[in-house]
Design a protein around this motif. Structure first.
Motif, short mmCIF file in Angstrom:
data_model
loop_
_atom_site.label_atom_id
_atom_site.label_comp_id
_atom_site.label_asym_id
_atom_site.label_seq_id
_atom_site.Cartn_x
_atom_site.Cartn_y
_atom_site.Cartn_z
N UNK A 20 15.35 -11.11 1.43
CA UNK A 20 14.57 -11.23 2.65
C UNK A 20 14.37 -9.85 3.26
N UNK A 21 13.13 -9.33 3.31
CA UNK A 21 12.90 -8.00 3.87
C UNK A 21 13.15 -7.98 5.37
N UNK A 22 13.52 -6.79 5.85
CA UNK A 22 13.78 -6.63 7.28
C UNK A 22 12.49 -6.82 8.06
N UNK A 23 12.56 -7.53 9.16
CA UNK A 23 11.41 -7.78 10.00
C UNK A 23 11.66 -7.22 11.38
N UNK A 24 10.59 -6.76 12.01
CA UNK A 24 10.70 -6.26 13.37
C UNK A 24 10.51 -7.42 14.34
N UNK A 142 6.11 7.03 6.43
CA UNK A 142 7.48 7.05 6.96
C UNK A 142 7.83 5.69 7.53
N UNK A 143 9.12 5.41 7.54
CA UNK A 143 9.61 4.14 8.09
C UNK A 143 10.27 4.39 9.43
N UNK A 148 8.92 -0.70 10.75
CA UNK A 148 7.49 -0.54 10.54
C UNK A 148 7.20 0.72 9.72
N UNK A 149 6.17 0.66 8.90
CA UNK A 149 5.70 1.81 8.14
C UNK A 149 4.43 2.35 8.77
N UNK A 182 -1.70 0.96 6.60
CA UNK A 182 -0.71 1.16 7.66
C UNK A 182 -1.34 1.87 8.86
N UNK A 183 -0.81 1.62 10.07
CA UNK A 183 -1.25 2.39 11.23
C UNK A 183 -1.09 3.88 10.94
N UNK A 184 -2.09 4.68 11.30
CA UNK A 184 -2.15 6.07 10.85
C UNK A 184 -2.33 7.05 12.00
N UNK A 185 -1.78 8.25 11.79
CA UNK A 185 -1.91 9.36 12.73
C UNK A 185 -2.36 10.58 11.95
N UNK A 186 -3.36 11.28 12.47
CA UNK A 186 -3.89 12.50 11.87
C UNK A 186 -3.73 13.63 12.87
#
Length: 264
Positions: A20-24, A142-143, A148-149, A182-186
Motif C-alpha cells: 500500500x503506497x503512502x498517501x497524503x 523530488x518527493x 507528494x511528487x 506532476x505539479x511543476x516549478x520553473x
C-alpha cells in the motif's frame, strides 16, 4: 505446519506495508520555499571568490529548492571547485550539477540544491545559435515530506540582447516539460523582461509567482526583472509570498524567493 496467529499477524503487517503506497491524508498545509540565484560562477562582485558569502544568502532564506545559474564545475577560474557540491555542503542541501558546455578545464551550467530526496533527474540541452553559449534546463523530480511528487526545473537563457535564441529556448522548455504529470516549478535567470516575447510564450503554460515583476538586476540598484519563478498548473499552486534578496557583493543578480502552497 500450522501458522500461529502471532506469525500470521506479523506477515499481514509486512505485506500491507509493502503493497500500500503512502498517501497524503494530512490536512497540514504543504508549502515549498523556492529560490533562484545567479551566483556569478562563485566570483562575487569583488572577484574574491567567497563561497561562504554566497551560501549565507541561500541559508538566510531557508529554501527547500534552489535553482542556481552560472555554475562552474572544476574550472580553472573557479579554482577547480565543484561549486554546487561546495554550496550544498555549506547549506546542508543535496547538490546536482547539469552541464551546459565544457569550459576552462571543467564544465559550466546549472545547479540545483534540494532538501528533499531526488527521485529522478534529467538535463535537457536547449537550442542555441553557433556563435552563442550552449544552454540547458535541469529537471529533478523530488518527493515532499507529505509524499507528494513535484517537478523542479532550473534554467538560464541566452543573454545576448538581440538574440532569437531565447524564443527557441522557451519553446523547447514548453515542449519538453509541460507534459509532466506532476505539479511543476520553473526557476531561473531568463534574461528577458516581463513584457518580452519569450516571457509571453512561457505564460501560455506557466504562471509567474510575482505578477507585478519585482526588479532583480543589477544587485546594487535593480532596474529590470530577469529572474523568475513560474509554476503550473495554475490550480495546483497558490503564491504565499515573494521576496527579492539583494546582496551587492554575493552576486551581480539579486536572489528571488517564492513560497508556494501545493493545493490538494
Amino acid at each position: 505446519m500450522k501458522m500461529t496467529k502471532q506469525l500470521l499477524a506479523i506477515l499481514t503487517l509486512v505485506l500491507t506495508f509493502h503493497t500500500i503506497p503512502a498517501q497524503n491524508t494530512s490536512d497540514k498545509e504543504i508549502t515549498v520555499r523556492v529560490l533562484t540565484f545567479n551566483i556569478l560562477h562563485g566570483a562575487t562582485t569583488k572577484g574574491d571568490f567567497d563561497l561562504d558569502k554566497i551560501a549565507s544568502v541561500i541559508q538566510n532564506t531557508n529554501p527547500d529548492l534552489v535553482a542556481m545559474q552560472e555554475v562552474d564545475f572544476k574550472t580553472n577560474r573557479a579554482r577547480n571547485y565543484d561549486l554546487v557540491t561546495e554550496l550544498g555542503s555549506r547549506t546542508k542541501m543535496a547538490p546536482l550539477f547539469g552541464i551546459a558546455m565544457p569550459y576552462d578545464g571543467g564544465g559550466y551550467g546549472e545547479g540545483i540544491l534540494t532538501k528533499m530526496p531526488i527521485l529522478s533527474s534529467k538535463n535537457v540541452p536547449l537550442p542555441h545559435s553557433p556563435e552563442n553559449e550552449p544552454r540547458a534546463a535541469l529537471q529533478v523530480l523530488v518527493q515532499l515530506e507529505s509524499g507528494d511528487t513535484i517537478s523542479f526545473i532550473g534554467t538560464h537563457l541566452e543573454h545576448q540582447e538581440r538574440s532569437m535564441d531565447r524564443i527557441d529556448q522557451v519553446e523547447t522548455i514548453n515542449e519538453v516539460f509541460t507534459s509532466c504529470k506532476y505539479p511543476s516549478i520553473l526557476a531561473g535567470d531568463l534574461n528577458a523582461t516581463p513584457d518580452s516575447e519569450p516571457i509571453s510564450i512561457l505564460k501560455k503554460y506557466w504562471m509567474a509567482s510575482d505578477q507585478e515583476g519585482a526588479l532583480t538586476y543589477p544587485s546594487d540598484a535593480p532596474e529590470i526583472k530577469i529572474d523568475y519563478i513560474f509554476f503550473r498548473p495554475a490550480e495546483r499552486w497558490q503564491v504565499v509570498e515573494t521576496e527579492v534578496i539583494c546582496d551587492e557583493i554575493a552576486s551581480d543578480h539579486c536572489a528571488f524567493l517564492s513560497v508556494l502552497k501545493l493545493v490538494k
